[in-house]
Write an enzyme that holds these catalytic residues in place. Structure first.
Site, short mmCIF file in Angstrom:
data_model
loop_
_atom_site.label_atom_id
_atom_site.label_comp_id
_atom_site.label_asym_id
_atom_site.label_seq_id
_atom_site.Cartn_x
_atom_site.Cartn_y
_atom_site.Cartn_z
CD GLU A 92 -7.78 -42.50 89.56
OE1 GLU A 92 -6.79 -42.32 90.31
OE2 GLU A 92 -8.45 -43.26 89.30
NE ARG B 135 -8.64 -47.85 85.80
CZ ARG B 135 -8.97 -48.05 87.39
NH1 ARG B 135 -9.39 -47.11 87.75
NH2 ARG B 135 -8.39 -49.02 87.77
CD GLU C 109 -9.86 -44.70 95.07
OE1 GLU C 109 -9.53 -43.54 94.23
OE2 GLU C 109 -10.72 -45.38 94.87
CG HIS D 201 -5.26 -44.35 92.88
ND1 HIS D 201 -5.47 -45.03 91.81
CD2 HIS D 201 -4.01 -44.72 93.55
CE1 HIS D 201 -4.36 -45.59 91.54
NE2 HIS D 201 -3.45 -45.60 92.49
CG HIS E 115 -5.79 -45.28 87.67
ND1 HIS E 115 -6.32 -45.59 88.86
CD2 HIS E 115 -5.49 -46.33 86.96
CE1 HIS E 115 -5.97 -47.05 88.64
NE2 HIS E 115 -5.66 -47.45 87.62
C1 9B3 Z 1 -6.51 -51.05 93.32
C2 9B3 Z 1 -5.66 -51.98 93.85
CL1 9B3 Z 1 -5.44 -53.36 92.75
C3 9B3 Z 1 -4.80 -51.85 94.84
N1 9B3 Z 1 -3.79 -52.70 95.00
N2 9B3 Z 1 -5.09 -50.79 95.58
C4 9B3 Z 1 -5.77 -49.73 95.35
C5 9B3 Z 1 -6.82 -49.83 94.21
C6 9B3 Z 1 -8.07 -48.85 93.99
C7 9B3 Z 1 -7.89 -48.27 92.67
C8 9B3 Z 1 -7.85 -48.82 91.40
O1 9B3 Z 1 -6.78 -49.16 90.87
O2 9B3 Z 1 -8.80 -49.39 91.18
C9 9B3 Z 1 -8.77 -46.95 92.86
SE1 9B3 Z 1 -8.82 -45.87 91.44
ZN ZN Z 2 -6.88 -44.93 90.51
ZN ZN Z 3 -10.15 -44.17 92.15
#
Ligand code: 9B3
Ligand code: ZN
Ligand code: ZN
Length: 417
Positions: A170, A225, A369, A295, A167
């Site tokens: 970040e 993002r 995160e 992230h 992303h």
């Molecule tokens: C989202 C998904 Cl789909 C996953 N498999 N693991 C962590 C996340 C959280 C991150 C997102 O993509 O929204 C945080 Se920015």
């Molecule tokens: Zn992220």
């Molecule tokens: Zn995040």
């Protein structure tokens, strides 16, 4: 700085808003989609609910309208950051030439161009330990390089994968990948943990998975993002690469609408960044034991599944690992990280890289995160980089050492005659 009709000076701001009623929830959902705001938290208006904080970036030109609207519906807000532009300016200034700056290269954020130079230099300066591998390219044809850290040629060596910068906004994430590589090269042979880890496994590090998006956050829009791919029949740009993997793809928690922040793409692995990573992992799946994706923000140590509420087969094993990591961070840095499966800890979200890697057979799969919990959000000041990275490093070490221990080939018992 802009002046509004009422003569009050306005600039971009980050607001923290907690809706109290369903009506306020609906207003907020509307605001976050209709004006030129950027939702920081939650990631999509879909997740806005009563009694839960919303972090909203409001640009100067929408400030008046948005605040009026909030006021009219008696929605109270707090200014989380009154000076994001100053922070952005501070973080993009090239202060490597500033003699007053006492911070090291790793305590600053770096442009994509700088990071490509760094990759090259790191490989040249450490020819015996580092190799850059080209695994593919981005939509805008930027190369995707993985650094392979390998300190010996032991047969049947296992490996760990770490990717950063999936992303774009970040920024602490690519900073962590650089930090990790630097730490590994500097403290191999002097720090016992990293020595133990590198003696037993190779590490593949992808510093910027989404280079087009990252570049865009440096040149045009700090809050971007997604990647920068163009879709048919829409003006909206970008796919959320962490919704583009083939794990319950585009079900609840993702969107097939290109104008949203969680657009899943036209089909699983439709994006060239996703393909590059998925192909590399497929080829190396038998040696890669640990998958890690970095992230920010909100301080969480997550593991599969995010795409379903079902528990992973080794749920309790994974839970114990992140629990231990979080406890160590708490003890060493007095900072709290939440932990658990993605779906139960943040939200149900399909198409993520960790779930996909897990289903491929990489049973130690995690998403971290990093800092913070919303004080600065994506605009974490450079002075916080070292703490944020050291915390994450401690978690990585904890997990890697645990996996080493669990998977060590049992020593052959002495032969008795
Ligand atoms: C989202 C998904 Cl789909 C996953 N498999 N693991 C962590 C996340 C959280 C991150 C997102 O993509 O929204 C945080 Se920015
Ligand atoms: Zn992220
Ligand atoms: Zn995040």
């Amino acid at each position: 700085m802009l002046k509004t009709a009422h003569g009050t000076e306005t600039q971009d701001q980050i607001l923290s808003i907690t809706p109290k009623t369903q009506e306020q929830v609906d207003i907020l959902k509307n605001v976050s989609t209709q004006y030129e705001t950027a939702l920081w938290q939650p990631v999509s208006p879909h997740y806005i609910k009563e009694e839960t904080q919303v972090h909203l970036f409001v640009p100067a030109n929408s400030s008046e309208t948005v605040k009026d609207l909030l006021q009219r519906h008696a929605i109270t807000h707090e200014v989380l950051l009154a000076n994001p532009n100053e922070l952005i300016e501070m973080q993009t200034r090239n202060d490597s030439t500033d003699p007053r700056s006492s911070s090291t290269y790793y305590e600053r954020y770096h442009s994509l161009e700088d990071i490509y130079f760094w990759i090259n230099r790191t490989q040249q300066d450490n020819p015996d330990k580092v190799k850059a591998i080209l695994i593919g390219s981005s939509y805008e044809k930027r190369p995707l390089y993985v650094l392979k850290l390998s300190v010996n040629n032991r047969p049947n060596k296992k490996a760990m994968w770490i990717d950063c910068g999936i992303h774009a906004r970040e920024w602490i994430s690519p900073a962590f990948c650089l930090w990790f590589v630097h730490y590994s090269l500097s403290f191999y042979k002097s720090n016992q943990d990293i020595t133990n880890i590198l003696d037993n496994m190779d590490v593949y590090v992808l510093p910027v998975l989404n280079p087009d998006g990252y570049h865009y956050t440096w040149t045009t829009n700090r809050m971007w993002r997604k990647n920068r791919s163009i879709s048919r029949n829409t003006k909206c740009i970008g796919v959320d690469l962490n919704r583009n993997f083939d794990a319950n793809w585009c079900t609840e928690g993702a969107s097939d609408e290109p104008c949203t922040e969680i657009y899943c793409g036209a089909f699983p692995e439709s994006e060239s960044e996703t393909q590059a990573v998925a192909n590399f992992l497929r080829i190396h799946k038998d040696i890669i034991q640990i998958y890690l994706s970095i992230h920010s923000y909100s301080q969480m140590l997550l593991f599969p599944y995010s795409c379903t509420l079902e528990e992973a087969e080794n749920h309790s094993e994974l839970f114990e690992m992140v629990q231990e990591a979080a406890q160590k961070i708490k003890r060493h840095y007095r900072n709290s990280y939440r932990y658990g499966s993605g779906a139960k800890t943040i939200y149900l979200a399909p198409g993520g890289s960790d779930d996909w890697a897990y289903n491929l057979g990489i049973k130690y799969s995690f998403t971290f995160e990093l800092q913070d919990r919303g004080r600065y959000g994506f605009l974490l000041p450079p002075s916080h980089i070292s703490r944020a990275c050291n915390e994450a490093l401690l978690a990585v070490k904890t997990i890697a050492l645990k996996v080493n221990e669990k998977t060590k080939a049992p020593t052959t018992p002495a032969q008795t005659i």
